[in-house]
Structures are given as structure tokens and as C-alpha cells.
Design a protein around this motif. Structure first.
Motif, short mmCIF file in Angstrom:
data_model
loop_
_atom_site.label_atom_id
_atom_site.label_comp_id
_atom_site.label_asym_id
_atom_site.label_seq_id
_atom_site.Cartn_x
_atom_site.Cartn_y
_atom_site.Cartn_z
N GLN A 1 0.84 -1.19 0.00
CA GLN A 1 0.00 0.00 0.00
C GLN A 1 0.88 1.24 0.00
N THR A 2 0.48 2.25 -0.76
CA THR A 2 1.19 3.52 -0.82
C THR A 2 0.33 4.56 -0.13
N LEU A 3 0.87 5.19 0.92
CA LEU A 3 0.11 6.16 1.71
C LEU A 3 0.75 7.53 1.64
N SER A 4 -0.09 8.55 1.71
CA SER A 4 0.38 9.93 1.79
C SER A 4 -0.37 10.61 2.92
N ARG A 5 0.37 11.43 3.66
CA ARG A 5 -0.21 12.15 4.80
C ARG A 5 0.27 13.60 4.74
N SER B 1 -3.95 36.02 13.49
CA SER B 1 -5.29 36.41 13.92
C SER B 1 -6.00 35.15 14.44
N PRO B 2 -6.82 35.30 15.47
CA PRO B 2 -7.56 34.14 15.98
C PRO B 2 -8.47 33.49 14.94
N THR B 3 -8.85 34.24 13.89
CA THR B 3 -9.74 33.68 12.87
C THR B 3 -8.99 32.91 11.78
N ASP B 4 -7.68 32.93 11.80
CA ASP B 4 -6.91 32.27 10.73
C ASP B 4 -7.04 30.75 10.80
N GLN B 5 -7.47 30.18 9.68
CA GLN B 5 -7.50 28.73 9.48
C GLN B 5 -6.90 28.48 8.10
N PHE B 6 -6.47 27.27 7.86
CA PHE B 6 -5.76 26.94 6.63
C PHE B 6 -6.48 25.82 5.90
N ARG B 7 -6.45 25.91 4.57
CA ARG B 7 -7.12 24.92 3.73
C ARG B 7 -6.05 24.10 3.02
N LEU B 8 -6.02 22.80 3.31
CA LEU B 8 -5.05 21.90 2.71
C LEU B 8 -5.71 21.19 1.53
N SER B 9 -4.97 21.08 0.44
CA SER B 9 -5.52 20.41 -0.75
C SER B 9 -4.48 19.47 -1.33
N ALA B 10 -4.98 18.49 -2.07
CA ALA B 10 -4.12 17.53 -2.77
C ALA B 10 -4.73 17.26 -4.13
N THR B 11 -3.88 17.15 -5.14
CA THR B 11 -4.34 16.77 -6.47
C THR B 11 -3.54 15.55 -6.91
N GLY B 12 -4.18 14.68 -7.63
CA GLY B 12 -3.56 13.46 -8.12
C GLY B 12 -4.55 12.31 -7.96
N THR B 13 -4.24 11.17 -8.54
CA THR B 13 -5.12 10.00 -8.52
C THR B 13 -5.48 9.61 -7.09
N GLY B 14 -6.77 9.61 -6.76
CA GLY B 14 -7.24 9.18 -5.44
C GLY B 14 -7.12 10.22 -4.35
N ALA B 15 -6.66 11.42 -4.68
CA ALA B 15 -6.52 12.45 -3.65
C ALA B 15 -7.90 12.91 -3.17
N GLY C 1 3.28 5.48 -9.00
CA GLY C 1 3.51 6.02 -10.34
C GLY C 1 2.74 7.30 -10.62
N ALA C 2 1.79 7.65 -9.74
CA ALA C 2 1.01 8.88 -9.95
C ALA C 2 1.71 10.07 -9.32
N SER C 3 1.52 11.22 -9.93
CA SER C 3 2.10 12.47 -9.43
C SER C 3 1.09 13.18 -8.53
N TYR C 4 1.58 13.76 -7.44
CA TYR C 4 0.72 14.45 -6.47
C TYR C 4 1.26 15.85 -6.17
N THR C 5 0.33 16.75 -5.95
CA THR C 5 0.67 18.11 -5.51
C THR C 5 -0.14 18.40 -4.26
N LEU C 6 0.56 18.73 -3.18
CA LEU C 6 -0.08 19.12 -1.92
C LEU C 6 0.11 20.62 -1.76
N ASN C 7 -0.96 21.31 -1.39
CA ASN C 7 -0.88 22.77 -1.32
C ASN C 7 -1.69 23.30 -0.15
N GLU C 8 -1.61 24.60 0.06
CA GLU C 8 -2.29 25.25 1.16
C GLU C 8 -2.73 26.65 0.73
N THR C 9 -3.91 27.07 1.20
CA THR C 9 -4.40 28.43 1.05
C THR C 9 -5.01 28.83 2.39
#
Length: 185
Positions: free
Chosen positions: A7-11, A23-37, A62-70
């Protein structure tokens, strides 16, 4: 995470420095693109705590992944106000080498049996300006002589600054000097 060699895992995990959020209101959005993300997730928590679970998914070898944040909607700060550091590891020493990944977005191609874990840590940046003023003449000044002053303004902090104005109150009349078009970086 337990890796059975098949099994291939990503975290993708979020952390905040000891200084916490800008700021107390700051939260972050994590995203991933690629097969099964999975779809993007928004962090929860306050201060230095991130109470939401890490984004974990089964990756495809064999799949390519991009992990990002906004920044999540409702956050008061801009992502550029944080200094972001990344540490990625792989429990499969023969798998994808992710040790050199230090910036966002995080891009990798998964190998069979990988157990890739990336922790993205945000530290509030520091706003700091240095200002110097110089005159066109250093010697005695004659009555009626014109003196030209030059202001040098530099951002020596770690985050971009916006809408900066320098006011020199030691003259008649006081002088207001706009800095750049909308700010300095």
C-alpha cells in the motif's frame, strides 16, 4: 502509519509555530491533487493548536501528487504573512526521496510501498521597516539655500508590507511621502 510494502500512503499535516496564529480567525485549507486524492480540508483549532486530523489518503504508485495550502475563507491574514516550512519523510527508505522537499506546493511521484508524510508549519512573519534620511549638503547652509532630502525606506522584515506612508514631522511644513504603489516587499 503501518506500511505493508504493497500500500502507498500519503499524509499531509498542518502545524503552527509556538507563536500561533496572527489572527484568531486564521484557518488553513489543505488540498491535494492526483489520482485518489481527497477533497480539500480546512484546519480547525485556535492559538498554536491544530485540532483537525491530518489529510491522509492511499496514493497510487507512479502517480504524481501536488499538496498545497491556502487561507480558509473567513481568515483575517494573508498566507504571505506567514513563513512556511515543510518537512517530508518517507518510511520506505527505498521509495520516493522526499527529504529535499522544503517548499509549498509539495510535488512528488509516489512509488510502491511509500509512506510519505509531510508536515507544513506556519510561523507568523515579522513586519519591520528601516528608514534613513540624508541631505544634499553636509556643511553649513546659507540663508535661502535649497537642501534636497532623500528618504530610503527598506522592508527588513519577513513579510510584504502594504500602504506604507512616511511622515517627516521635523520640517515646516511637515512632509508626507508615499512609498511605492501600494506597498513595498
Amino acid at each position: 502509519d503501518s506500511i505493508d510494502g504493497l500500500q502507498t500512503l500519503s499524509r499531509h499535516e498542518k502545524a503552527l509555530a509556538l507563536t500561533g496564529r496572527i489572527s484568531p480567525t486564521d484557518q488553513f485549507r489543505l488540498s491535494a491533487t492526483g489520482t485518489g486524492a481527497p477533497g480539500a480540508v480546512t484546519t480547525t483549532g485556535s492559538g498554536t493548536a491544530v485540532t483537525s486530523a491530518a489529510m491522509a489518503f492511499n496514493a497510487t504508485a507512479g502517480a504524481s501528487y501536488t499538496l498545497n495550502e491556502t487561507m480558509a475563507p473567513g481568515s483575517a491574514s494573508a498566507l504571505t504573512s506567514y513563513i512556511r516550512t515543510v518537512v517530508c519523510t518517507n518510511s520506505n527508505v527505498a521509495g520516493t526521496n522526499v527529504s529535499g522537499i522544503t517548499t509549498v506546493p509539495i510535488v512528488f511521484t509516489a512509488a510502491q510501498g511509500d509512506g510519505i508524510s509531510c508536515v507544513l508549519t506556519n510561523t507568523p512573519g515579522t513586519a519591520r521597516l528601516t528608514i534613513s534620511k540624508s541631505a544634499s549638503t553636509a556643511g553649513p547652509v546659507s540663508v535661502g539655500q535649497t537642501i534636497v532630502y532623500t528618504y530610503t525606506v527598506a522592508n527588513t522584515g519577513t513579510v510584504p508590507l502594504q500602504n506604507i506612508t512616511v511622515r517627516d514631522m521635523h520640517g515646516t511644513p511637515a512632509v508626507q511621502v508615499p512609498v511605492g504603489a501600494g506597498g513595498i516587499s
